[in-house]
Design a protein around this motif. Sequence first.
Motif, short mmCIF file in Angstrom:
data_model
loop_
_atom_site.label_atom_id
_atom_site.label_comp_id
_atom_site.label_asym_id
_atom_site.label_seq_id
_atom_site.Cartn_x
_atom_site.Cartn_y
_atom_site.Cartn_z
N ALA A 189 8.04 -15.97 -41.54
CA ALA A 189 8.47 -14.40 -40.60
C ALA A 189 9.92 -14.43 -40.18
O ALA A 189 10.15 -13.29 -40.49
N ALA A 190 10.38 -15.54 -40.06
CA ALA A 190 11.92 -15.42 -39.67
C ALA A 190 12.63 -15.02 -40.86
O ALA A 190 13.57 -14.13 -40.84
N ALA A 191 12.26 -15.32 -42.29
CA ALA A 191 13.06 -14.85 -43.55
C ALA A 191 12.81 -13.48 -43.74
O ALA A 191 13.65 -12.79 -44.28
N VAL A 192 11.53 -13.13 -43.45
CA VAL A 192 11.14 -11.72 -43.73
C VAL A 192 12.18 -10.73 -42.91
O VAL A 192 12.83 -9.73 -43.41
N GLU A 193 12.29 -11.16 -41.49
CA GLU A 193 13.24 -10.55 -40.57
C GLU A 193 14.70 -10.41 -41.29
O GLU A 193 15.61 -9.49 -41.41
N GLN A 194 15.08 -11.69 -41.73
CA GLN A 194 16.37 -11.83 -42.08
C GLN A 194 16.94 -11.34 -43.21
O GLN A 194 17.99 -10.42 -43.23
N VAL A 195 15.88 -11.24 -44.08
CA VAL A 195 16.33 -10.58 -45.45
C VAL A 195 16.49 -8.95 -45.46
O VAL A 195 17.15 -8.37 -45.72
#
Lengths: 480, 480
Positions: A73-79
């Motif tokens: 989930a954090a990676a979705v936001e970060q990208v």
Amino acid sequence: MKSVSASKLTILASSLLIASAFASATAWAAPANDPATLAQIRDSAMKEDWAYERLADMTDLIGPRLSGSAGAAAAVEQVADAMRKIGAKVTLQPVKVPHWVRGEEKAQLVDYAGRPSGITQKVVLSALGGSGATPAAGLTAPVIVVRDFDELNARKAEVKGSIVLFDVVFDDEMAKGGQAGKAYGRGSNYRGNGPRVAQELGAVGALVRSVGGADFRLTHTGNTGLVDGKRIPAAAVTAEDAMLISRLLKRGAVKMHLTLTPQNLPDADSYNVIADFPGTEKPEEVVIVSGHLDSWDLATGAHDDGAGVAAAMAVIDTLKKLKLQPRRTIRVIAWMNEENGTRGGKGYFEVNKEKVEQHFAAIESDNGAGRPFGFMGSVRPSMVKYFAPLQKSLDQIGAGVFDRRDVAGGADIMPLERAGVPSFQPLVDFTNYFNYHHTAADTLDKVNPLDLKRQVAVMTSLTWYLANMDENIGRTVVPQ
Amino acid sequence: MKSVSASKLTILASSLLIASAFASATAWAAPANDPATLAQIRDSAMKEDWAYERLADMTDLIGPRLSGSAGAAAAVEQVADAMRKIGAKVTLQPVKVPHWVRGEEKAQLVDYAGRPSGITQKVVLSALGGSGATPAAGLTAPVIVVRDFDELNARKAEVKGSIVLFDVVFDDEMAKGGQAGKAYGRGSNYRGNGPRVAQELGAVGALVRSVGGADFRLTHTGNTGLVDGKRIPAAAVTAEDAMLISRLLKRGAVKMHLTLTPQNLPDADSYNVIADFPGTEKPEEVVIVSGHLDSWDLATGAHDDGAGVAAAMAVIDTLKKLKLQPRRTIRVIAWMNEENGTRGGKGYFEVNKEKVEQHFAAIESDNGAGRPFGFMGSVRPSMVKYFAPLQKSLDQIGAGVFDRRDVAGGADIMPLERAGVPSFQPLVDFTNYFNYHHTAADTLDKVNPLDLKRQVAVMTSLTWYLANMDENIGRTVVPQ
């Protein structure tokens, strides 16, 4: 990356007809695929650290990104944030993903011939994705070792009530000899299918020897094809532990106490991150460039596939910095759930299947960040000649090879490729890739920044080239 | 093996005088060191699997053998039984050993700049032998990274209340360049002394970067010199995790939650296993041939030092099978507690210190089972010439090098060597030794059976040669 058997693929009967959709485009305005622009893209990519910085953000700040996890989930936001920052048009495509969570995992050999009183031997293992659980206190069962499915079937009577170990040796010489994918496929076949087949024969647990050539007592996880209601505990033991068990079995019967407590939770909400750089002349035509954002949970997924995502992201960054605008739309996708469901790739195809013919080409990088030698692509043989100017430019950084293949794309773009979309992937050295991927050792330090720059150069040059081609490269024909 | 600083060693003032004890022996009866006998020993060793079988028994049936553990106790029994079976006169010398037991061990980076909400990064680590424990629920503290003791002292003010990470990079090029011992010594210095020094400056925990050149997220344990009452938690993190922490510190402060629950228990009862093959003519004169029976607990201690013990055991087996009887007594010793106290070696010296002059020579193999090139020995330079016939025989298997050194013995025979006993060790390729030893990957499969045969050939030939020499090789002089 998951290996895919060519025999499972189907020809899309209409694929050659769809090619006509691209027949009209012949004379667009500059800047296009002239040598100077290609050189500019290549050289700019070779100077930039942006992709490595994104990869560092992904792996150092977030870490593992298994589907359904907080990391994913954090990676979705970060990208998404990073792509918005460079001016891409970002959309999040919802996808429901399997949600498997690793639990406790341990095993001991609790009885064997010659065992001194009070001694047990520890076995190092990691549950496979989709594994079922043992009781919380573990289970104890005899272990039998088989080398292949034939031996399993021949010893059917012993399987019931046993833990079956598929002791399939990774052929490191094959990998070192340039056939890493084939070497991997031999072992991963048993990882994917062994536990299910063993369960059908009554096994109470299934183990596979870790795939990969490293001899550092490393487990190699990955998904296994167990289905709900029939999820026996399934794990990868290290090569060393597989050998130990095999040796002890030569002395007599071996009993294992196995504790695995993973959870198979309800499907979770997640997303493909889609970042568009709209085309100037044919915005409705799309060139996808992509990697998968999810990773296994044992490491930070630097090679598999943080590097692929970062390199794809850098395509838009590189072009924006050069103020180059593509004729067709460039669509960066960070796929969700390649590792244990390919729900992102399937979901994208589902939503876009009426627009397949608008997908000029698709690229997915999912063979790690080894030294790039060029690219592979599933265009028809007669189309190869149109890529000569691109090859010439990339040859300057040792990446001018065009390895035409019948099937070339990564798992997420496979539905598009099967539907006729010419698919591409950087051609990289992945001799040692399988020693790291899916293990705890797939970490940022394994990525050579120079090789990542080369990959960005290949990905950006190729994407740009496809997005601006005058020629009609038509549809691909995936063999049956 | 532990590295030993030559500067710590002392000259035994009387060592040259004691040499006279051997001056009289000049003309004993055959069989002695004739080429035919040496060839017979060498060739017989190269055909035998006995040592490998003993090593397999030790590692496969027992496994780890840390001092005080059930494994160590079982190994004492197993080795004693095996030596009795081949007709050696076995005694168990009692030694009290440290009893340290690994507990739970885990760590997460719970705060750092750029950390997304809900994310922590796992750190892979193994407690060092002698480490203290955190509270059961762990402790949380800022991490500081230093490269050496100078930097630690310069940043003294930050140490109090912190977890100190000694991030000392293993110089793999140095190791590959033939200086593995020196490369190891650089890192193991911080493992041995770093935690104690950090504790003195007020650190609440100490971490070292794992020593060794493997890049597979492998921890490398070993003993650390903490003392009772001042045992802070101390662990080796993998090289990958050390790099992660260092990178994150460039972004801002890093906090770790660390849980280590090892126990430092009262000293346990254990034993050196001593197996004598009495000499025919000078039974009171002794040649020791040895390895250490204890191992670290992460693996089965195949290279460190199961192989050394098995090769030493095979000296008597080889000679017995050839019906060869030595002039001097051959004493096989499986030392207890080399790894975290050297109590076996010290205890033997304590009991035998009045008989030091009866120890003609001592051999300990503790550099693993890599390809042997010959042997090293701490005889005086003028004595080297007497070994030419032995070298000539071993040269036939590529093991004819005599590398004379000022200090040559393993840690257990060090007290004897300091007291003047010429000490020897097989000269082996240990380029890759430190990638495995003290890690979970030091397992039987790493031992090449052919190299172990070569080691048995070297150990048996050398032992036999020493036990039958006419020449007086005198005493050794260990430099200050």
